[in-house]
Every structure is written in structure tokens, then in C-alpha cells.
Design an enzyme around this catalytic site. Structure first.
Site, short mmCIF file in Angstrom:
data_model
loop_
_atom_site.label_atom_id
_atom_site.label_comp_id
_atom_site.label_asym_id
_atom_site.label_seq_id
_atom_site.Cartn_x
_atom_site.Cartn_y
_atom_site.Cartn_z
N TYR A 151 0.82 -1.22 0.00
CA TYR A 151 0.00 0.00 0.00
C TYR A 151 0.86 1.27 0.00
O TYR A 151 0.74 2.12 -0.88
CB TYR A 151 -0.89 -0.07 1.23
CG TYR A 151 -1.79 1.11 1.54
CD1 TYR A 151 -2.49 1.79 0.55
CD2 TYR A 151 -1.97 1.51 2.87
CE1 TYR A 151 -3.33 2.85 0.87
CE2 TYR A 151 -2.82 2.55 3.20
CZ TYR A 151 -3.50 3.23 2.20
OH TYR A 151 -4.33 4.27 2.52
N ARG A 191 7.31 -10.73 -3.85
CA ARG A 191 7.38 -12.18 -3.67
C ARG A 191 7.37 -12.91 -5.01
O ARG A 191 8.05 -13.92 -5.19
CB ARG A 191 6.23 -12.67 -2.80
CG ARG A 191 6.39 -12.34 -1.33
CD ARG A 191 5.32 -13.03 -0.51
NE ARG A 191 5.51 -12.82 0.91
CZ ARG A 191 4.76 -13.37 1.85
NH1 ARG A 191 3.76 -14.17 1.52
NH2 ARG A 191 5.00 -13.13 3.11
N LYS A 207 6.69 -4.42 15.23
CA LYS A 207 7.23 -3.18 14.66
C LYS A 207 8.36 -2.61 15.50
O LYS A 207 9.39 -2.18 14.97
CB LYS A 207 6.11 -2.15 14.51
CG LYS A 207 4.97 -2.56 13.60
CD LYS A 207 5.43 -2.92 12.19
CE LYS A 207 5.93 -1.73 11.40
NZ LYS A 207 6.24 -2.09 10.00
N VAL A 244 -2.66 4.77 8.58
CA VAL A 244 -2.51 5.32 7.24
C VAL A 244 -3.82 5.19 6.46
O VAL A 244 -4.34 4.09 6.29
CB VAL A 244 -1.37 4.63 6.48
CG1 VAL A 244 -1.17 5.27 5.11
CG2 VAL A 244 -0.06 4.69 7.29
#
Length: 354
Positions: free
Chosen positions: A16, A37, A167, A199
Site C-alpha cells: 500500500y 514475492r 514493529k 494510514v
């Protein structure tokens, strides 16, 4: 750092945020080594190819996997900038949080940055981190007026807020590798981290795998029409996050961490903004659900624990964003971001237009 074009590696390029980063890089004329990937999976890469066809920059696709330590050497060759955006994004449906989230995030960061250490041309790394690396729960703000780049998440774990823990663990690993670079006393490549809040904003593909779109879908489809919990988020537009990556990469003075939050909004704020933009014909929620009710039913409605509810529902959340503004980030109004995002939701048919 010179202002001419660069060769930039972007990991997780089909994501994204990464899609917008690649778009801005190609439009600026840079060469992008994009890792995905499966470079042959049209659904993942066709939008990147279309952007490249219309832009002066050059796109090169590479196959890579976070847990394959050698797969980043080839795309890294000749790059002077690395933007590491790839990270597992799984919020539910797993039984082992460490295997689903933490190990891929940390080991993936280690594999990518070890490859960076093997690349003689690399000068700067920009890491996509998160405000989840800054704080774990809203109650962590006790005694503060706002979270800043000096704050670190010390309250999340594999068992409590495992995504947030993944994270902060990955960012700490990045700083550890940066600080331990072999060779001269000075680091060969320097590190900048971008720490965005929740986001929002349009995706460059028909549907984005983001937590924010889930909230918009639930509101637009009426799943939350009876009310929403008193939860606040630090919000930011995906386009500003992408632009911050370029500023962090190409501004010589950029260094350290940058919180990316335009403003704090509650779930009810989001619903109110959407109602003002799109009208009352959509079932946007109009009231808050009392915390005792959220406590009672929350764990039965998704990946929400009572520990999370107790530490986040009903608490304010504030972030200091002056450092990102100094970097050059210009934030658009939340109403514009949400309108653009929900417009795309309607255009893609994810919510029935009324």
C-alpha cells in the site's frame, strides 16, 4: 548527497505505502529495484508496470522473500538508497504470533540490512516503521502531553499487541545493525526511520491490505452503525508517508526517527467526517458505545482483547509532528484524505453506492 537521479531499492514494492513510494520515485526519474514475492503475479505488479510506462524512471522487478537471507543481494547491487517497507501485516487468523509477525519482521529486517552491509554503493537506508514502535497503548501517554520520537514502545509483547511488538522489535534490530556496522568508525550507510500513524488515503490497486480500509468498510457497510468505541488514532495520508520516505532519502540533513501523524481522530470523528462528505444515506455510526459494553462484547467481535480495551478505550492520544514538518512534510486535511479513500471504496464496489 547529490540531487541527480539515484538507484533505489524498495522492498515489498507491491504494498500500500510502497506503491506510492515507487510512483514518486519513477516520476522523479530514479531507477527503482523493486522486490516482490512473485514478479510474475499480475495482481501484485501490473500497477507498478503501468506507472513505470508513464514515468521517466526505470523499474526493475526482483523476486525476494523476507526469510531468504540471500534473496536481497541481487536487487541491492548498484543501489545507493534502500527503502525497506516490507513487513508482515497480519492482524488476525494466526495461532502463533511470533511465527506470523515477530520473527518475519525482525529476521526480515536483519536479512535486508545484512545485505545492505554487503553492498559497497549503499549510502542511506529509510525504514518504514510505525508509531507502534513509539507507543504500545494509549495509557503509555500518562505524564506526557504527546508522544515524540524520543519515546519507545516498551509495553507490547508477543502476547499483548503482537503486531505493535513486531514493529518495535524490527526497528530496534535496524538501529542495532546500523550502530554495529563493520569497518571505519563512521557508518558507511546512515539510517532514517519513518513512523506513520494509521494510514488512510487511496491505494494504487483496487483494494489495499490496510487496517484503515477495514474501518471504512465496516462503517460504510453498517457493521458499526449502532456505535463505535471511544478509540483515537494518529492519522496520516498515505501520500504524505510516501513523500516523507523520499525526503528522508534525499535530504542530506535527514537523520533519526520521524513521526508521521497529521492529527489525532476518534472513530466517531472519522464517521462524522464521512457523513458530512457523503451524506446520511450511508450507515455511518453516530454514537459512542460505552466502555463497559465494549469490554463485554469486544473480544467476540474480532482480534481485540480486554487488556487492549482497558488500556486504549476512552484515553486521549496525541503526537508531536513538528520534526516531520521541519523535514518538509506538508499535511493535507483529514477530511480530504478520508474523502479520497472512501471515494475509492465506492468506485471499487467494496461498498454499495447510494
Amino acid at each position: 548527497m547529490p540531487s541527480n537521479t539515484h538507484t533505489v531499492m524498495v522492498t515489498g514494492a507491491s504494498g500500500y505505502i510502497a506503491g506510492w513510494i515507487v510512483k514518486y520515485l519513477l516520476e522523479a526519474g530514479h531507477t527503482v529495484h523493486a522486490t516482490v514475492r512473485d514478479p510474475n503475479k499480475a495482481k501484485s505488479v501490473d500497477h507498478l508496470k503501468r506507472i513505470a510506462d508513464a514515468a521517466p524512471g526505470t523499474l526493475k522487478l526482483f523476486k525476494a522473500d523476507l526469510l531468504d537471507a540471500q534473496s536481497f543481494d541481487a536487487p541491492m547491487q548498484g543501489c545507493d538508497i534502500l527503502m525497506h517497507t516490507a513487513s508482515p501485516f497480519v492482524l488476525e487468523g494466526f495461532t502463533d504470533a511470533n511465527e506470523a509477525l515477530v520473527r518475519p519482521a525482525v529476521e526480515g529486517t536483519r536479512n535486508v540490512l545484512n545485505a545492505a552491509n554487503r553492498c559497497d554503493t549503499l549510502k542511506r537506508v529509510v525504514l518504514t516503521s510505525s508509531v507502534a514502535s513509539v507507543y504500545g497503548d494509549a495509557t503509555d501517554m500518562k505524564g506526557k502531553s504527546a508522544f515524540t520520537e524520543a519515546d519507545w514502545n516498551t509495553t507490547s509483547s508477543v502476547d499483548h499487541n503482537p503486531y505493535q511488538y513486531s514493529k518495535v522489535a524490527a526497528e530496534r534490530e535496524a538501529w542495532k545493525i546500523h550502530d554495529g556496522q563493520e569497518g571505519s568508525a563512521e557508518s558507511r550507510w546512515d539510517l532514517v526511520t519513518i513512523n506513520p500513524g494509521m494510514v488512510y488515503g487511496p491505494s494504487l490497486t483496487n483494494a489495499s491490505n490496510s487496517a484503515s480500509i477495514g474501518t471504512l468498510l465496516d462503517m460504510g457497510r453498517g457493521k458499526l452503525k449502532t456505535g463505535v468505541p471511544a478509540l483515537e488514532y494518529g492519522m496520516v495520508d498515505v501520500r504524505e508517508v510516501a513523500q516523507a520516505h523520499l525526503l528522508g532519502a534525499f535530504k542530506p540533513e535527514a537523520e533519526g526517527r520521524y513521526i508521521l501523524v497529521s492529527q489525532s481522530v476518534s472513530m466517531l470523528d472519522i464517521a462524522g467526517i464521512l457523513r458530512k462528505q457523503f451524506g446520511k444515506q450511508y450507515p455511518f455510526p453516530m454514537m459512542k458505545v460505552p466502555k463497559p459494553v465494549v469490554w463485554a462484547v469486544g473480544p467476540f467481535m474480532g482480534p481485540v482483547t480486554r487488556k487492549f480495551i482497558s488500556r486504549n478505550v476512552g484515553y486521549p492520544l496525541r503526537f508531536e509532528n513538528s520534526r516531520s514538518k521541519t523535514l518538509g512534510v506538508n499535511y493535507r486535511p483529514a477530511a480530504d484524505t478520508l474523502k479520497d479513500h472512501f471515494d475509492q471504496v465506492l468506485e471499487d464496489g467494496l461498498v454499495r453506492r447510494r
